[in-house]
Design an enzyme around this catalytic site. Structure first.
Site, mmCIF file in Angstrom:
data_model
loop_
_atom_site.group_PDB
_atom_site.id
_atom_site.type_symbol
_atom_site.label_atom_id
_atom_site.label_comp_id
_atom_site.label_asym_id
_atom_site.label_seq_id
_atom_site.Cartn_x
_atom_site.Cartn_y
_atom_site.Cartn_z
ATOM 1 N N HIS A 55 0.873 -1.179 0.000
ATOM 2 C CA HIS A 55 0.000 0.000 0.000
ATOM 3 C C HIS A 55 0.915 1.236 0.000
ATOM 4 O O HIS A 55 2.033 1.190 0.508
ATOM 5 C CB HIS A 55 -0.823 -0.060 1.288
ATOM 6 N N ASP A 91 3.006 -4.490 8.192
ATOM 7 C CA ASP A 91 1.776 -3.696 8.084
ATOM 8 C C ASP A 91 0.609 -4.668 8.229
ATOM 9 O O ASP A 91 0.304 -5.424 7.312
ATOM 10 C CB ASP A 91 1.786 -2.992 6.718
ATOM 11 N N GLN A 97 -4.636 -5.183 7.121
ATOM 12 C CA GLN A 97 -5.631 -6.079 6.529
ATOM 13 C C GLN A 97 -5.652 -7.450 7.187
ATOM 14 O O GLN A 97 -6.353 -8.346 6.716
ATOM 15 C CB GLN A 97 -5.362 -6.242 5.028
ATOM 16 N N LYS A 109 -10.296 -0.849 10.817
ATOM 17 C CA LYS A 109 -10.363 -2.026 9.955
ATOM 18 C C LYS A 109 -10.645 -3.294 10.765
ATOM 19 O O LYS A 109 -10.731 -4.385 10.211
ATOM 20 C CB LYS A 109 -9.071 -2.167 9.166
ATOM 21 N N CYS A 112 -4.864 2.451 -3.544
ATOM 22 C CA CYS A 112 -3.613 3.007 -2.973
ATOM 23 C C CYS A 112 -2.427 2.087 -3.256
ATOM 24 O O CYS A 112 -1.509 1.975 -2.443
ATOM 25 C CB CYS A 112 -3.744 3.278 -1.481
#
Lengths: 415, 149
Positions: A132, A209, A212, A235, A373
């Site tokens: 991203h 990261d 998600q 999220k 993104c």
């Protein structure tokens, strides 16, 4: 069991879970809402909405500085939220949990502060083609400041990291490897444990990261063996504007502060300032107290259902969705890695994703169309954009059927 | 399918999307590139201004959604032969049409009226106006990239 907690029955009761999310009852353009944009943001259970309201109705005060009862209660709630995040990530120590605005701020914090003290001319930062923008641009900024170089590990056509090529990028100059746990545009679940092992063998630190991942699979930062892990509350069914960075205490201790201000100091004179201990050193100013408290209630909600069971439900639904979409002529899935998370991204011959998005919206089906993104990834895939349906624990086969039916409508328009 | 969708994706739009008019490169004139970062639409508008200050020829190339492509195609058809000032006035009236109240009257804009349905889809206004912004940049011989942001 606290009020508003989901059932802990053995079966995964989607109908009951759906009743926990008030927004799923609403209609859009006269049709029942089919919410399939969970990778952008997730909906909030009543338990989270009620917790935010209760904080503001009954507990609101500033933390860490009041002697009065409300301040003590707010401080206790904020500290308890940090402990909830620690438990959720299986981190060793709550001092290693820094509350931030979200994943983007967490990565910027590390890139700016760790980068400032550890990146030098000729050093290298390794990311992947499927990152991203928020796991690319902060590193570009850090590299520009230090005269370091950004290296990019390639992916296969199915959307998997090419571990062999990744390994070849690692060298004594590699200072940091920054990789997503789950790709927002492809659904690929990266082998972060193996990535961390190989990166550490070359002396690099590893940032994952997790934006998600946290709502979709169990996360154990100690089992992964990474050095930093970042995620956003919104999220994982929590409020917007709050997230967390986990970092190893010895690394966080050695990093300079990110922002200066109140709460992050021990003592201030015009000549010299002593910084506060972890994690407060990184939390300048009044934090998002309500957000942290709301995030904790979201994590409690998810933990009560169980991420293993959520993952199994979403995996089954992903298989069902893959079959349903594959039957649509001219549709090509982008991201077909084995064992991928609940992302169904696709393109359809002669229909631009943006037109797909508009037609689906009028059928009440919310998806995302665009570059997600991930402009470099779109370039790698050779498409300007994709359409993306992203699943969460409250989605059903009926949702996927509505998606497929609306896609057939879109095809009829453009036939 | 809703009536609003039928209105947006009416046959004229679908036809210009499938078979865009003036979809080619023009050598020796002015051009500008336009970009809609929201959805990745990207197009180039080419122009030739004749001795009388009229748009002698105009064309475009690029990729994008049906609305942006059809709008670019319809635009090239409607500004060919217009003076620079006439093209600018047409852009103003077109912009007013696609951003006007959803059930207000529609200005008489000939073929461009096919895009009036965009009024009911505010997030698609940028798609419909991208070609026009790019045309204006090309008229100003602005070689830099314009965006809808």
């Amino acid at each position: 069991m606290p009020a508003g907690s989901p059932s802990s029955a053995q079966t995964f009761d989607v109908a009951r879970i759906r009743r926990d999310f008030p927004i799923l009852q609403r209609r859009v353009h006269g049709r029942p809402l089919v919410y399939l944009d969970n990778a952008a943001t997730t909906q909030k259970p009543a338990a989270v909405v009620d917790r935010l309201a209760r904080y503001y109705r009954e507990e609101n005060a500033n933390i860490h500085r009041g002697v009065h009862a409300l301040s003590v209660e707010a401080t206790d709630a904020y500290d308890a939220a940090r402990e909830t995040v620690r438990r959720f990530l299986n981190a060793g120590d709550a001092r290693e949990i820094v509350f931030v605005r979200g994943t983007t701020e967490a990565i910027n914090l590390v890139a700016a502060t760790w980068g400032r003290t550890h990146l030098g001319a000729g050093d290298e930062v390794v990311v992947t083609e499927m990152e991203h923008h928020s796991n690319i641009v902060p590193w570009q900024l850090a590299c520009q400041a230090a005269g370091a170089r950004l290296r990019v590990a390639p992916i296969t056509d199915a959307g998997e990291l090419r571990l062999d090529a990744f390994e070849q990028l690692l060298c004594p100059r590699t200072r940091v490897v920054a990789v997503n746990h789950v790709s927002n545009a492809l659904g690929t679940v990266n082998p972060v444990k193996e990535i961390a092992r190989r990166a550490h063998a070359h002396g690099a630190v590893v940032l994952v990261d997790g934006a998600q991942a946290v709502a979709h699979l169990p996360v154990d930062v100690r089992a992964i063996g990474c050095d930093f892990y970042a995620f956003s509350g919104h999220k994982v069914f929590g409020p917007t504007g709050v997230g967390a960075l986990w970092g190893r205490a010895e690394l966080l201790d050695a990093m300079p502060p990110y922002q200066g201000g109140g709460d992050m100091i021990r003592s201030v004179t015009f000549e010299r300032t002593l910084y506060n201990e972890l994690p407060y050193k990184f939390e300048a100013g009044t934090p998002n107290i309500a957000g942290a408290v709301g995030l904790a209630s979201a994590l409690d909600y998810v933990a009560a259902i169980g991420l293993d069971r959520i993952a199994a439900h979403e995996h089954e639904l992903t298989s069902y969705g893959t079959d349903a979409l594959s039957c649509i002529g001219g549709l090509r899935l982008t991201g077909t890695a084995p064992g991928k998370a609940g992302i169904l991204a696709f393109v359809i011959d002669d229909i631009h994703p943006h037109d797909i998005g508009t037609i689906l919206d009028r059928a009440g089906v919310a998806i995302r169309a665009g570059h997600h993104c991930c402009q470099p990834l779109m370039g790698r895939l050779g498409v300007p954009a994709t359409a993306r349906a992203s699943l969460a624990l409250y989605n059903t086969r009926e949702d996927v059927d509505a998606l497929a039916a609306a896609l057939r409508d879109a095809k009829a328009v453009f036939a | 399918m809703s009536a609003e969708l039928d209105d947006l994706y009416q046959e004229v739009i679908l036809d210009h999307n499938r078979r865009p008019r003036n979809f080619r490169r023009l050598e020796g004139g002015q051009h500008a590139e336009g970009f809609n970062p929201l959805c990745g639409d990207r197009l180039t508008v080419y122009l030739q201004i004749d001795d009388e200050g009229r748009i002698g020829d105009v064309s475009f190339q690029g990729s994008g959604c049906a609305i942006s492509k059809a709008s670019a195609s319809l635009m090239t058809d409607s500004v060919k032969g217009a003076t620079v000032a006439e093209a600018a006035r047409l852009f103003d009236r077109f912009q007013q049409m696609i951003t006007g109240p959803a059930d207000g009257p529609i200005d008489r804009l000939g073929k461009l009226e096919a895009l009036a349905g965009v009024r009911r889809f505010p997030v698609r206004v940028k798609c419909a106006s991208l070609a026009w912004h790019t045309l204006r940049a090309a008229l100003e011989a602005n070689e830099g990239m314009v965006t809808t942001e």
